[in-house]
Write an enzyme that holds these catalytic residues in place. Sequence first.
Site, PDB file in Angstrom:
ATOM      1  N   LYS A  76       2.724  11.267  -3.558  1.00  0.00           N
ATOM      2  CA  LYS A  76       1.659  10.588  -4.302  1.00  0.00           C
ATOM      3  C   LYS A  76       0.688  11.576  -4.952  1.00  0.00           C
ATOM      4  O   LYS A  76       0.055  11.273  -5.952  1.00  0.00           O
ATOM      5  CB  LYS A  76       0.908   9.664  -3.345  1.00  0.00           C
ATOM      6  CG  LYS A  76      -0.136   8.771  -3.982  1.00  0.00           C
ATOM      7  CD  LYS A  76      -0.690   7.810  -2.944  1.00  0.00           C
ATOM      8  CE  LYS A  76      -1.812   6.950  -3.504  1.00  0.00           C
ATOM      9  NZ  LYS A  76      -2.306   6.022  -2.472  1.00  0.00           N
ATOM     10  N   GLU A 122      -7.150   0.465  -4.652  1.00  0.00           N
ATOM     11  CA  GLU A 122      -7.201   0.372  -3.184  1.00  0.00           C
ATOM     12  C   GLU A 122      -8.533  -0.181  -2.678  1.00  0.00           C
ATOM     13  O   GLU A 122      -8.541  -1.081  -1.827  1.00  0.00           O
ATOM     14  CB  GLU A 122      -6.896   1.738  -2.560  1.00  0.00           C
ATOM     15  CG  GLU A 122      -5.425   2.118  -2.727  1.00  0.00           C
ATOM     16  CD  GLU A 122      -5.154   3.603  -2.516  1.00  0.00           C
ATOM     17  OE1 GLU A 122      -6.049   4.320  -2.062  1.00  0.00           O
ATOM     18  OE2 GLU A 122      -4.021   4.033  -2.820  1.00  0.00           O
ATOM     19  N   ASP A 145       0.880  -1.169   0.000  1.00  0.00           N
ATOM     20  CA  ASP A 145       0.000   0.000   0.000  1.00  0.00           C
ATOM     21  C   ASP A 145       0.913   1.213   0.000  1.00  0.00           C
ATOM     22  O   ASP A 145       1.555   1.526   1.011  1.00  0.00           O
ATOM     23  CB  ASP A 145      -0.901  -0.030   1.246  1.00  0.00           C
ATOM     24  CG  ASP A 145      -1.733   1.251   1.399  1.00  0.00           C
ATOM     25  OD1 ASP A 145      -1.661   2.136   0.521  1.00  0.00           O
ATOM     26  OD2 ASP A 145      -2.451   1.357   2.412  1.00  0.00           O
TER      27      ASP A 145
HETATM   28 MG    MG Z   1      -4.660   4.751   2.180  1.00  0.00          MG
END
Ligand code: MG
Length: 618
Positions: free
Chosen positions: A87, A187, A23
């Site tokens: 990100k 995700e 992640d």
């Molecule tokens: Mg997250």
Amino acid sequence: MAKIAINLATGSLQKEEIIVGIDLGTTNSLVAIIHPDTRTPIALKEHNSSSLVPSVVHFDAYGNVTVGEQAKALLITEPQNTIFSAKRLIGKSYNDIKSNASFFSYKVIDDNNQSLVKVQVGNKFYSPAELSSFILKELKQRAEHILKTPVNKAVITVPAYFNDAQRQATRDAGKLAGLDVLRIVNEPTAASLAYGLGLHKDEEKTIAVYDLGGGTFDISILKISNGIFEVLSTNGDTYLGGDDIDNAIVQYWLQQAGIDEEALKENSAFAQSIRLAAEAAKIKLSTNDIFEGTLNGDALTITKKVFETLVKPMVDKTIVCCTSALKDAGLAIKDIDVVVMVGGSTRVPLVKETISNFFGRQVNDTVNPDEVVALGAAIQADILAGNNKEVLLLDVTPLSLGIETMGGLMDVLITRNSKIPNKAARQYTTHKDGQSGMKIGVYQGERDMVKDNRKLAEFNLTGIPGMPAGLPKVEVSFLINADGILVVKAKELRSGIEQSIEVKAQENLTDGELEKMLMDSITYAKEDIATRALVEAKTEGEQLLETTEKFVQKNVAHLSKEEMMATAAAMQALQLALTLNDKDIIHTKVEALNEISRPYAERIMDTAISFAMKGRAV
Ligand code: MG
Ligand code: ADP
């Protein structure tokens, strides 16, 4: 005819090699694996420490890099060389982020065009993919240290709304960190997998995944059927999360103490400690009714009741997003079968209660919300490794497919491991005024320069009507049918002229050759990405020289003598820099020329838009 598809479980993977799930978060990142004995997903952590690695990268004066907690501690005291939230920049151009530019306390280069952004630290320029690769490298090293085995393969998660460029840049980050990225997974899909959703063939469910992280809020509505996840809609707020809760607590404390907000700007050490105290208070209040702490001898107190009045407006905002997401998916609340909670900030009881009330059902919150995405990525990795026999593996493209763009670069349209059938399209433009033809070279492979990949075909799109460079819109589309035949089409959208070609992509490629191509892409990742960065810098520099030259010629009457001289000198310096193979020097000179031309370009044109490249040239 060989199919383009290959089963990864039997083809390019060595059975015993571990594939990790990662992640790569805006605030925190972590690695998970399926425990080989218990067959359950676990987040990797060193003894007595957290599995979470703050997604923060610090550079010291000598260029040494640190990642994680140590870097996070320097966020406020060394803002220019401590990079957080990389990100948010990945796969984006300056145009994409300029409305939020003030969010970044480090230097994001504003070179006024549509190429990907760069971050400047000292005299070095980094792409967001490079910055993310430092985080991935750290995660890889930690995993190797804990597992005592090399880690080379990974599944990495991204938000469901990430576009092609953002996904590609995330892959590049993985490659740079020495990881073969087997798949990029959404995700919310990963979080659903961690709750066992989508693992059974006949299951049909509609899922709402509510993800409130450190700086972002995402709501995704997914549908699973036949083992395939489909994203029905996404919504959210890219600037709403736990950081805002921390800020609200800081504001409350400052107000209580009668301290002016300006005090934070003047005393960064104080700002840093009060922020950290606020986060600690927030975490404490998830399970307690009051937080009592001290800072420099002064009491810092906040009750749960006050805390909730601070949080409520933020939670209400997320509800508005949930309503929009449902509407976009064409669904009502009653159509949602499952609600999954993701992100550290969903630990706040008020958040859970409000969401549970809104959806009229209990939410799934039994899996650790800041690990759930990584755990799901590990499950996906295990499926790709062929260890989970119940889940069907779809036919996928064994290698990426793309075309050659300026400087001999590979521009990927369909990434490897994409499901078959598949289609993708992208727009390109011309490089020269009046250019009437465009060569489309089709390649297969993972390397950044087409010369290192396999050439599948080449054809010419001819008869483009005469237009200034950058004006034609040539759409190149790839279509792979269920038999693995690739059809490549190029169409100039303004005139409608088109040309297409059929390619049998998999022909004459043995498993051994395939394996070698994959290995090479990892072995040469560093060189490849450096070459790409250099070619891109050179292309940018050359194009800037051309547009500046044209602009100056056209507007010579509007420029002062000083402006002409300064421009000529900066152009000469850039010209010289282009002969050196150093992207940082080129960027510096591009910046310098832009600095000089921007004021008069804006004066003359009102906007500097005409300076921007209008699209990627082939
Ligand atoms: Mg997250
Ligand atoms: P991201 O996905 O953006 O990387 P995470 O899911 O790791 O972020 O969430 C990080 C956020 O969760 C931080 O703002 C952190 O303060 C917050 N958080 C962690 N634990 C708790 C808790 N017990 N109560 C409230 N917020 C928490």
